[in-house]
Design a protein around this motif. Structure first.
Motif, PDB file in Angstrom:
ATOM      1  N   VAL A  10       0.871  -1.174   0.000  1.00  9.86           N
ATOM      2  CA  VAL A  10       0.000   0.000   0.000  1.00  9.86           C
ATOM      3  C   VAL A  10       0.905   1.219   0.000  1.00  9.86           C
ATOM      4  N   LYS A  11       0.619   2.141  -0.877  1.00  7.99           N
ATOM      5  CA  LYS A  11       1.360   3.402  -0.916  1.00  7.99           C
ATOM      6  C   LYS A  11       0.396   4.538  -0.601  1.00  7.99           C
ATOM      7  N   LEU A  12       0.751   5.361   0.345  1.00  8.90           N
ATOM      8  CA  LEU A  12      -0.057   6.524   0.685  1.00  8.90           C
ATOM      9  C   LEU A  12       0.651   7.776   0.179  1.00  8.90           C
ATOM     10  N   ILE A  13      -0.061   8.564  -0.589  1.00  8.78           N
ATOM     11  CA  ILE A  13       0.475   9.814  -1.127  1.00  8.78           C
ATOM     12  C   ILE A  13      -0.437  10.937  -0.629  1.00  8.78           C
ATOM     13  N   PRO A  14       0.013  11.725   0.332  1.00  2.00           N
ATOM     14  CA  PRO A  14      -0.815  12.846   0.797  1.00  2.00           C
ATOM     15  C   PRO A  14      -1.034  13.863  -0.328  1.00  2.00           C
ATOM     16  N   VAL A  15      -2.246  14.358  -0.407  1.00  2.00           N
ATOM     17  CA  VAL A  15      -2.602  15.361  -1.402  1.00  2.00           C
ATOM     18  C   VAL A  15      -3.229  16.540  -0.668  1.00  2.00           C
ATOM     19  N   ALA A  16      -2.721  17.719  -0.942  1.00  2.00           N
ATOM     20  CA  ALA A  16      -3.297  18.937  -0.376  1.00  2.00           C
ATOM     21  C   ALA A  16      -3.971  19.712  -1.506  1.00  2.00           C
ATOM     22  N   TYR A  17      -4.955  20.517  -1.143  1.00  2.00           N
ATOM     23  CA  TYR A  17      -5.642  21.355  -2.126  1.00  2.00           C
ATOM     24  C   TYR A  17      -5.440  22.800  -1.709  1.00  2.00           C
ATOM     25  N   ASP A  18      -4.808  23.570  -2.594  1.00  2.00           N
ATOM     26  CA  ASP A  18      -4.511  24.960  -2.272  1.00  2.00           C
ATOM     27  C   ASP A  18      -4.622  25.800  -3.534  1.00  2.00           C
ATOM     28  N   TYR A  27      -4.214  20.746  -6.815  1.00  2.00           N
ATOM     29  CA  TYR A  27      -3.871  19.603  -5.973  1.00  2.00           C
ATOM     30  C   TYR A  27      -2.350  19.510  -5.914  1.00  2.00           C
ATOM     31  N   ILE A  28      -1.828  19.330  -4.715  1.00  2.00           N
ATOM     32  CA  ILE A  28      -0.391  19.253  -4.506  1.00  2.00           C
ATOM     33  C   ILE A  28      -0.067  17.900  -3.890  1.00  2.00           C
ATOM     34  N   LEU A  29       0.682  17.074  -4.628  1.00  2.00           N
ATOM     35  CA  LEU A  29       1.060  15.749  -4.144  1.00  2.00           C
ATOM     36  C   LEU A  29       2.352  15.835  -3.345  1.00  2.00           C
ATOM     37  N   SER A  30       2.373  15.146  -2.226  1.00  2.00           N
ATOM     38  CA  SER A  30       3.564  15.059  -1.385  1.00  2.00           C
ATOM     39  C   SER A  30       4.242  13.713  -1.627  1.00  2.00           C
ATOM     40  N   GLU A  81       5.580   9.897  -0.896  1.00  3.82           N
ATOM     41  CA  GLU A  81       4.947   8.734  -0.269  1.00  3.82           C
ATOM     42  C   GLU A  81       5.275   8.671   1.218  1.00  3.82           C
ATOM     43  N   VAL A  82       4.278   8.263   2.008  1.00  2.00           N
ATOM     44  CA  VAL A  82       4.434   8.115   3.456  1.00  2.00           C
ATOM     45  C   VAL A  82       3.809   6.798   3.893  1.00  2.00           C
ATOM     46  N   SER A  83       4.120   6.358   5.111  1.00  3.76           N
ATOM     47  CA  SER A  83       3.500   5.138   5.642  1.00  3.76           C
ATOM     48  C   SER A  83       2.270   5.473   6.481  1.00  3.76           C
ATOM     49  N   GLU A  84       2.106   6.762   6.797  1.00  4.47           N
ATOM     50  CA  GLU A  84       0.912   7.207   7.504  1.00  4.47           C
ATOM     51  C   GLU A  84       0.634   8.662   7.144  1.00  4.47           C
ATOM     52  N   ILE A  85      -0.635   9.014   7.149  1.00  4.86           N
ATOM     53  CA  ILE A  85      -1.025  10.401   6.908  1.00  4.86           C
ATOM     54  C   ILE A  85      -1.474  10.967   8.239  1.00  4.86           C
ATOM     55  N   ARG A  86      -0.672  11.894   8.757  1.00  6.47           N
ATOM     56  CA  ARG A  86      -0.939  12.481  10.073  1.00  6.47           C
ATOM     57  C   ARG A  86      -1.885  13.655   9.908  1.00  6.47           C
ATOM     58  N   LEU A  87      -2.838  13.736  10.810  1.00  7.61           N
ATOM     59  CA  LEU A  87      -3.836  14.796  10.768  1.00  7.61           C
ATOM     60  C   LEU A  87      -3.780  15.655  12.011  1.00  7.61           C
ATOM     61  N   PRO A  88      -4.114  16.933  11.875  1.00  9.64           N
ATOM     62  CA  PRO A  88      -4.251  17.767  13.069  1.00  9.64           C
ATOM     63  C   PRO A  88      -5.499  17.335  13.835  1.00  9.64           C
ATOM     64  N   PRO A  89      -5.663  17.760  15.084  1.00 12.36           N
ATOM     65  CA  PRO A  89      -6.795  17.313  15.898  1.00 12.36           C
ATOM     66  C   PRO A  89      -8.169  17.479  15.243  1.00 12.36           C
ATOM     67  N   GLN A  90      -8.372  18.518  14.468  1.00  8.84           N
ATOM     68  CA  GLN A  90      -9.671  18.715  13.819  1.00  8.84           C
ATOM     69  C   GLN A  90      -9.648  18.369  12.335  1.00  8.84           C
ATOM     70  N   GLY A  91      -8.567  17.719  11.893  1.00 14.48           N
ATOM     71  CA  GLY A  91      -8.440  17.341  10.494  1.00 14.48           C
ATOM     72  C   GLY A  91      -9.212  16.073  10.189  1.00 14.48           C
ATOM     73  N   VAL A  92      -9.545  15.904   8.931  1.00 12.34           N
ATOM     74  CA  VAL A  92     -10.245  14.699   8.503  1.00 12.34           C
ATOM     75  C   VAL A  92      -9.673  14.271   7.150  1.00 12.34           C
ATOM     76  N   VAL A  93      -9.626  12.988   6.944  1.00 12.38           N
ATOM     77  CA  VAL A  93      -9.071  12.432   5.713  1.00 12.38           C
ATOM     78  C   VAL A  93     -10.205  12.155   4.724  1.00 12.38           C
ATOM     79  N   VAL A  94      -9.900  12.354   3.440  1.00 12.32           N
ATOM     80  CA  VAL A  94     -10.868  12.124   2.367  1.00 12.32           C
ATOM     81  C   VAL A  94     -10.129  11.466   1.210  1.00 12.32           C
ATOM     82  N   SER A  95     -10.767  10.520   0.542  1.00 13.19           N
ATOM     83  CA  SER A  95     -10.155   9.890  -0.628  1.00 13.19           C
ATOM     84  C   SER A  95     -10.073  10.873  -1.781  1.00 13.19           C
TER      85      SER A  95
END
Length: 88
Positions: A49-57, A61-64, A66-80
């Protein structure tokens, strides 16, 4: 079926292991994705499994890297965003 499972699982409304929505601040781990995919009928194993964080700014879309986990801030939420599935 795998792609549908991933979009359902990594979803703020229908996601998470209980299907009640992805919890705010809950990080996403490659092992979470692997477990979700292994629950799909006909899937016998997951090689990787490869996780590629994507930000929207600013409408982009900005791809980061590859990571083994996507860390979120306390009020952050992940979306496909997009899933690439390779069958062997």
């Amino acid at each position: 079926a795998v792609e549908t499972r991933l979009f359902d699982f990594i979803n703020p409304l229908t996601g998470g292991s209980d299907g009640e929505g992805w919890p705010f601040g809950r990080d996403l781990f490659a092992s979470d994705v692997m477990a979700a995919v292994l629950g799909v009928p006909g899937v016998n194993f997951v090689r990787s499994v490869k996780l590629i964080p994507v930000a929207y700014d600013r409408r982009q879309y900005i791809l980061s890297p590859e990571v083994s986990e996507i860390r979120l801030p306390p009020q952050g939420v992940v979306v496909s965003y997009q899933h690439i599935i390779v069958l062997e």
